[in-house]
Design a protein around this motif. Structure first.
Motif, short mmCIF file in Angstrom:
data_model
loop_
_atom_site.label_atom_id
_atom_site.label_comp_id
_atom_site.label_asym_id
_atom_site.label_seq_id
_atom_site.Cartn_x
_atom_site.Cartn_y
_atom_site.Cartn_z
N ASP A 175 17.46 6.20 -2.32
CA ASP A 175 16.59 5.36 -1.48
C ASP A 175 17.30 5.08 -0.18
O ASP A 175 18.43 4.60 -0.18
CB ASP A 175 16.28 4.04 -2.19
N SER A 186 9.02 2.32 5.45
CA SER A 186 9.70 1.67 4.33
C SER A 186 9.65 2.57 3.10
O SER A 186 8.91 3.55 3.06
CB SER A 186 9.06 0.32 4.03
N ASN A 187 10.46 2.21 2.12
CA ASN A 187 10.49 2.90 0.83
C ASN A 187 10.75 4.41 0.95
O ASN A 187 10.26 5.19 0.13
CB ASN A 187 9.18 2.67 0.05
#
Length: 192
Positions: A145, A126-127
């Motif tokens: 992102d 994630s991220n």
């Protein structure tokens, strides 16, 4: 103020930033809670490509096993084995003034080391992001992102710097692959 990009978006790098030459390309990520007994070792890499989208030779692939391109245009600052901590997990420095004339694109990728053996994939990450920073000023120029669009993929082409009409641009790609680093190498023409 950095430009925040969406997948597929392209933006000028050098046209709106005169004198921009030395870049810091930071890649970062977090891993979701995962109890498989092994750390996540994500690896950033850069493929220096010709007009045909392939590396002219195997040495045009910069990664943890070849940290610096012979031209000095692309330097990988080292392998982060765990991704722990805040900020960029791996950094690749690019000097646009040193990019050889036969190179028109630099693709930045992230792969999961030993993903199949460890049962890991980008659905557990994630991220994830890529950012481009002006090394001279420390100003973040671009930020992308990746989002949570991945499941079984073990490699991602995150973004690409490319030359167009004498100027450098950035393309937010965010395309996932199965088959890890070997699949990327085959696609980009590196002998594996």
């Amino acid at each position: 103020m950095a430009i925040n990009l969406q997948k597929g978006q392209k933006v000028d790098l050098t046209k709106g930033n005169p004198g921009l030459s030395k870049l810091i390309v930071g890649l970062g990520w977090d891993t979701n809670k995962y109890d498989g007994g092994a750390d996540f070792d994500l690896d950033a890499a850069a493929f220096l490509l010709g007009d045909n989208g392939k590396v002219p030779c195997d040495a045009d692939f910069v990664f943890y096993g070849n940290l610096q391109h012979s031209s000095g245009a692309v330097i990988h600052t080292g392998d982060n084995l765990t991704g722990e901590g805040e900020g960029d997990d791996e950094v690749i420095k690019v000097d646009l003034s040193k990019v050889p004339a036969n190179i028109s694109k630099i693709s930045f990728t992230v792969t999961i080391y030993d993903a199949d053996l460890r049962g890991q994939n980008f659905g557990q990450v994630s991220n994830a992001y890529i950012r481009v920073v002006d090394e001279a000023t420390g100003r973040e120029v671009i930020h992308y992102d990746l989002g949570e669009d991945f499941s079984i993929e073990t490699a991602v082409v995150v973004g690409q710097i490319y030359k167009y009409n004498g100027e450098w641009k950035f393309n937010a790609i965010g395309s996932g692959y199965s088959g890890g680093l070997a699949a990327l190498c085959r696609d980009f023409g590196v002998n594996v």
